[in-house]
Write a protein that holds these residues in place. Structure first.
Motif, PDB file in Angstrom:
ATOM      1  N   VAL A   4       0.853  -1.194   0.000  1.00  0.00           N
ATOM      2  CA  VAL A   4       0.000   0.000   0.000  1.00  0.00           C
ATOM      3  C   VAL A   4       0.887   1.242   0.000  1.00  0.00           C
ATOM      4  CG1 VAL A   4      -1.760   1.304   1.270  1.00  0.00           C
ATOM      5  CG2 VAL A   4      -1.826  -1.194   1.304  1.00  0.00           C
ATOM      6  N   ILE A   5       0.502   2.207  -0.833  1.00  0.00           N
ATOM      7  CA  ILE A   5       1.169   3.515  -0.835  1.00  0.00           C
ATOM      8  C   ILE A   5       0.086   4.514  -0.459  1.00  0.00           C
ATOM      9  CG2 ILE A   5       2.256   5.283  -2.290  1.00  0.00           C
ATOM     10  CD1 ILE A   5       3.152   2.930  -4.111  1.00  0.00           C
ATOM     11  N   THR A   6       0.375   5.411   0.465  1.00  0.00           N
ATOM     12  CA  THR A   6      -0.649   6.396   0.833  1.00  0.00           C
ATOM     13  C   THR A   6      -0.211   7.795   0.430  1.00  0.00           C
ATOM     14  OG1 THR A   6       0.268   6.705   3.059  1.00  0.00           O
ATOM     15  CG2 THR A   6      -1.452   5.023   2.805  1.00  0.00           C
ATOM     16  N   GLN A 113     -10.260  -2.646   0.668  1.00  0.00           N
ATOM     17  CA  GLN A 113      -9.763  -2.506  -0.704  1.00  0.00           C
ATOM     18  C   GLN A 113      -8.379  -3.135  -0.873  1.00  0.00           C
ATOM     19  OE1 GLN A 113     -12.141  -1.466  -2.759  1.00  0.00           O
ATOM     20  NE2 GLN A 113     -13.319  -1.180  -0.872  1.00  0.00           N
ATOM     21  N   GLU A 114      -7.688  -3.314   0.255  1.00  0.00           N
ATOM     22  CA  GLU A 114      -6.357  -3.909   0.232  1.00  0.00           C
ATOM     23  C   GLU A 114      -6.413  -5.369  -0.250  1.00  0.00           C
ATOM     24  OE1 GLU A 114      -2.695  -3.984   3.425  1.00  0.00           O
ATOM     25  OE2 GLU A 114      -4.705  -3.537   4.127  1.00  0.00           O
ATOM     26  N   LYS A 115      -7.586  -5.981  -0.060  1.00  0.00           N
ATOM     27  CA  LYS A 115      -7.752  -7.399  -0.425  1.00  0.00           C
ATOM     28  C   LYS A 115      -7.614  -7.624  -1.927  1.00  0.00           C
ATOM     29  CE  LYS A 115     -11.275  -8.466   2.999  1.00  0.00           C
ATOM     30  NZ  LYS A 115     -12.726  -8.348   2.982  1.00  0.00           N
ATOM     31  N   HIS A 116      -7.919  -6.567  -2.700  1.00  0.00           N
ATOM     32  CA  HIS A 116      -7.890  -6.744  -4.157  1.00  0.00           C
ATOM     33  C   HIS A 116      -6.501  -6.537  -4.766  1.00  0.00           C
ATOM     34  CE1 HIS A 116     -12.151  -6.731  -3.551  1.00  0.00           C
ATOM     35  NE2 HIS A 116     -12.179  -5.462  -3.173  1.00  0.00           N
ATOM     36  N   GLY A 117      -5.476  -6.414  -3.947  1.00  0.00           N
ATOM     37  CA  GLY A 117      -4.110  -6.253  -4.469  1.00  0.00           C
ATOM     38  C   GLY A 117      -3.491  -4.938  -4.013  1.00  0.00           C
ATOM     39  N   SER A 118      -2.330  -4.624  -4.570  1.00  0.00           N
ATOM     40  CA  SER A 118      -1.609  -3.412  -4.175  1.00  0.00           C
ATOM     41  C   SER A 118      -2.409  -2.172  -4.555  1.00  0.00           C
ATOM     42  CB  SER A 118      -0.257  -3.362  -4.876  1.00  0.00           C
ATOM     43  OG  SER A 118       0.524  -4.459  -4.462  1.00  0.00           O
ATOM     44  N   GLU A 122      -5.519   7.458  -1.704  1.00  0.00           N
ATOM     45  CA  GLU A 122      -5.410   8.914  -1.594  1.00  0.00           C
ATOM     46  C   GLU A 122      -6.485   9.448  -0.656  1.00  0.00           C
ATOM     47  OE1 GLU A 122      -7.450  12.467  -3.529  1.00  0.00           O
ATOM     48  OE2 GLU A 122      -7.091  10.849  -4.950  1.00  0.00           O
ATOM     49  N   GLY A 123      -6.133  10.377   0.243  1.00  0.00           N
ATOM     50  CA  GLY A 123      -7.159  10.930   1.135  1.00  0.00           C
ATOM     51  C   GLY A 123      -6.619  11.925   2.135  1.00  0.00           C
ATOM     52  N   ARG A 124      -7.228  11.925   3.325  1.00  0.00           N
ATOM     53  CA  ARG A 124      -6.818  12.867   4.373  1.00  0.00           C
ATOM     54  C   ARG A 124      -6.225  12.145   5.579  1.00  0.00           C
ATOM     55  NH1 ARG A 124      -8.876  15.257   0.757  1.00  0.00           N
ATOM     56  NH2 ARG A 124      -9.721  17.355   0.760  1.00  0.00           N
ATOM     57  N   ASP A 125      -6.534  10.847   5.710  1.00  0.00           N
ATOM     58  CA  ASP A 125      -6.035  10.115   6.879  1.00  0.00           C
ATOM     59  C   ASP A 125      -5.631   8.704   6.488  1.00  0.00           C
ATOM     60  OD1 ASP A 125      -8.506   9.046   6.324  1.00  0.00           O
ATOM     61  OD2 ASP A 125      -9.156   8.930   8.409  1.00  0.00           O
ATOM     62  N   VAL A 126      -5.345   8.484   5.209  1.00  0.00           N
ATOM     63  CA  VAL A 126      -5.054   7.121   4.769  1.00  0.00           C
ATOM     64  C   VAL A 126      -3.716   6.616   5.328  1.00  0.00           C
ATOM     65  CG1 VAL A 126      -6.590   6.854   2.790  1.00  0.00           C
ATOM     66  CG2 VAL A 126      -4.431   8.032   2.470  1.00  0.00           C
ATOM     67  N   GLY A 127      -2.762   7.540   5.496  1.00  0.00           N
ATOM     68  CA  GLY A 127      -1.467   7.123   6.046  1.00  0.00           C
ATOM     69  C   GLY A 127      -1.463   7.050   7.560  1.00  0.00           C
ATOM     70  N   SER A 128      -2.371   7.785   8.187  1.00  0.00           N
ATOM     71  CA  SER A 128      -2.364   7.816   9.654  1.00  0.00           C
ATOM     72  C   SER A 128      -3.358   6.843  10.266  1.00  0.00           C
ATOM     73  CB  SER A 128      -2.665   9.239  10.146  1.00  0.00           C
ATOM     74  OG  SER A 128      -3.839   9.718   9.518  1.00  0.00           O
ATOM     75  N   VAL A 129      -4.562   6.723   9.694  1.00  0.00           N
ATOM     76  CA  VAL A 129      -5.619   5.917  10.312  1.00  0.00           C
ATOM     77  C   VAL A 129      -5.973   4.657   9.514  1.00  0.00           C
ATOM     78  CG1 VAL A 129      -8.030   5.945  11.102  1.00  0.00           C
ATOM     79  CG2 VAL A 129      -6.603   7.967  11.417  1.00  0.00           C
ATOM     80  N   VAL A 130      -6.163   4.803   8.212  1.00  0.00           N
ATOM     81  CA  VAL A 130      -6.666   3.666   7.423  1.00  0.00           C
ATOM     82  C   VAL A 130      -5.559   2.633   7.171  1.00  0.00           C
ATOM     83  CG1 VAL A 130      -7.966   2.983   5.371  1.00  0.00           C
ATOM     84  CG2 VAL A 130      -8.300   5.263   6.318  1.00  0.00           C
ATOM     85  N   ALA A 134       1.340   1.230   5.911  1.00  0.00           N
ATOM     86  CA  ALA A 134       1.653   1.311   4.470  1.00  0.00           C
ATOM     87  C   ALA A 134       3.156   1.256   4.202  1.00  0.00           C
ATOM     88  CB  ALA A 134       1.087   2.619   3.912  1.00  0.00           C
ATOM     89  N   MET A 135       3.501   0.704   3.051  1.00  0.00           N
ATOM     90  CA  MET A 135       4.920   0.561   2.701  1.00  0.00           C
ATOM     91  C   MET A 135       5.581   1.934   2.491  1.00  0.00           C
ATOM     92  SD  MET A 135       6.617  -1.159  -0.625  1.00  0.00           S
ATOM     93  CE  MET A 135       6.297   0.265  -1.632  1.00  0.00           C
ATOM     94  N   ALA A 136       4.856   2.843   1.838  1.00  0.00           N
ATOM     95  CA  ALA A 136       5.390   4.195   1.611  1.00  0.00           C
ATOM     96  C   ALA A 136       4.267   5.200   1.785  1.00  0.00           C
ATOM     97  CB  ALA A 136       5.978   4.301   0.214  1.00  0.00           C
ATOM     98  N   LYS A 137       4.577   6.285   2.512  1.00  0.00           N
ATOM     99  CA  LYS A 137       3.561   7.306   2.776  1.00  0.00           C
ATOM    100  C   LYS A 137       4.060   8.665   2.297  1.00  0.00           C
ATOM    101  CE  LYS A 137       2.492   5.220   7.239  1.00  0.00           C
ATOM    102  NZ  LYS A 137       2.224   5.512   8.656  1.00  0.00           N
ATOM    103  N   PHE A 138       3.125   9.428   1.739  1.00  0.00           N
ATOM    104  CA  PHE A 138       3.479  10.764   1.257  1.00  0.00           C
ATOM    105  C   PHE A 138       2.448  11.766   1.753  1.00  0.00           C
ATOM    106  CE2 PHE A 138       5.243   7.665  -1.576  1.00  0.00           C
ATOM    107  CZ  PHE A 138       6.538   8.121  -1.757  1.00  0.00           C
TER     108      PHE A 138
END
Ligand code: DC
Length: 222
Positions: A4-6, A113-118, A122-130, A134-138
């Protein structure tokens, strides 16, 4: 290997186009979590469910089924993809996304959504909460003026009415709402790479992110 990349950041920082391009380059899925918030906000508003009554809100949320089919967003089997990109839904999504029960209801849908593959999420809290693992966060941002200018240009290009001053005002207001709300405020996730795109082209931002991601994917051939 599935990963996952966020990409988090405020409105108009270029997250969507950058995230889509990164996903395309890597050949993986793109998850637009904002579209989910927009869809739920639209349906709650149209059903006259107001944020103040938590019981009614939870009742309503339990009856709403949101589904993502590629680029399409379906609410109770009804395609709302075309209706969720309006200034009114911008405001509604910002308002309803501050409601704790709304965020809770949408969390598992996003995680699934992670179940369907890599994915590039994109969002407001995908790297912190969802996807905190994640492998890489931006964290993508730009000055409010640069973001307003982009939104203005986008709207004009689509032949839609646009007023730069109004757009700038709305961006500043949305930033305030998104970063001061109690649940999952917009923050820089721990471990995220900060990218200021004010003076960057979309292509430069994409290349920068891909370069950072590829450092973590040593086996990937370009
Ligand atoms: O990225 P966007 O403009 O489509 O997002 C619409 C609204 O949804 C925005 O005001 C913030 C909210 N949102 C959120 O709170 N958390 C997310 N992960 C994605 C969007």
């Amino acid at each position: 290997m599935s990963y996952v990349i966020t990409i988090d950041g405020p409105a108009g920082a270029g997250k969507s186009s950058v995230a889509k391009a990164v996903a395309r380059e890597l050949g993986i899925n793109y998850l637009d979590t904002g579209a989910i918030y927009r869809a739920i906000a639209l349906i709650l508003y149209e059903s006259e469910v107001r944020a103040v009554d938590d019981y009614i809100m939870r009742e309503a949320l339990s009856k709403i089924k949101i589904e993502l089919r590629g680029k399409e967003v379906l609410v109770n089997d009804f395609d709302v993809t075309g209706e969720i990109r309006t200034p009114m839904v911008d405001e509604l999504a910002s308002m309803y996304s501050a409601v704790p029960s709304v965020r809770k209801a949408l969390l598992s849908l996003q995680k699934e959504q992670e179940k369907h593959g890599s994915i590039v999420a994109e969002g407001r809290d995908v790297g912190s909460v969802v996807f905190p693992e994640a492998m890489a966060k931006f964290f993508l941002t730009a000055s409010p003026e640069a973001r307003a200018k982009r939104r203005y240009t986008e709207r004009i290009a689509k032949g839609k009415p646009a007023d730069y001053g109004e757009i700038l005002k709305a961006i500043i207001e949305r930033d305030k709402n998104d970063s001061t709300r109690e649940v999952s405020p917009l923050t820089i996730p721990e471990g995220a790479i900060f990218v200021d795109t004010s003076d960057m082209t979309e292509d430069e931002a994409v290349k920068f992110i891909l370069c950072k991601v590829r450092e973590k994917l040593p086996d990937e051939t370009e």
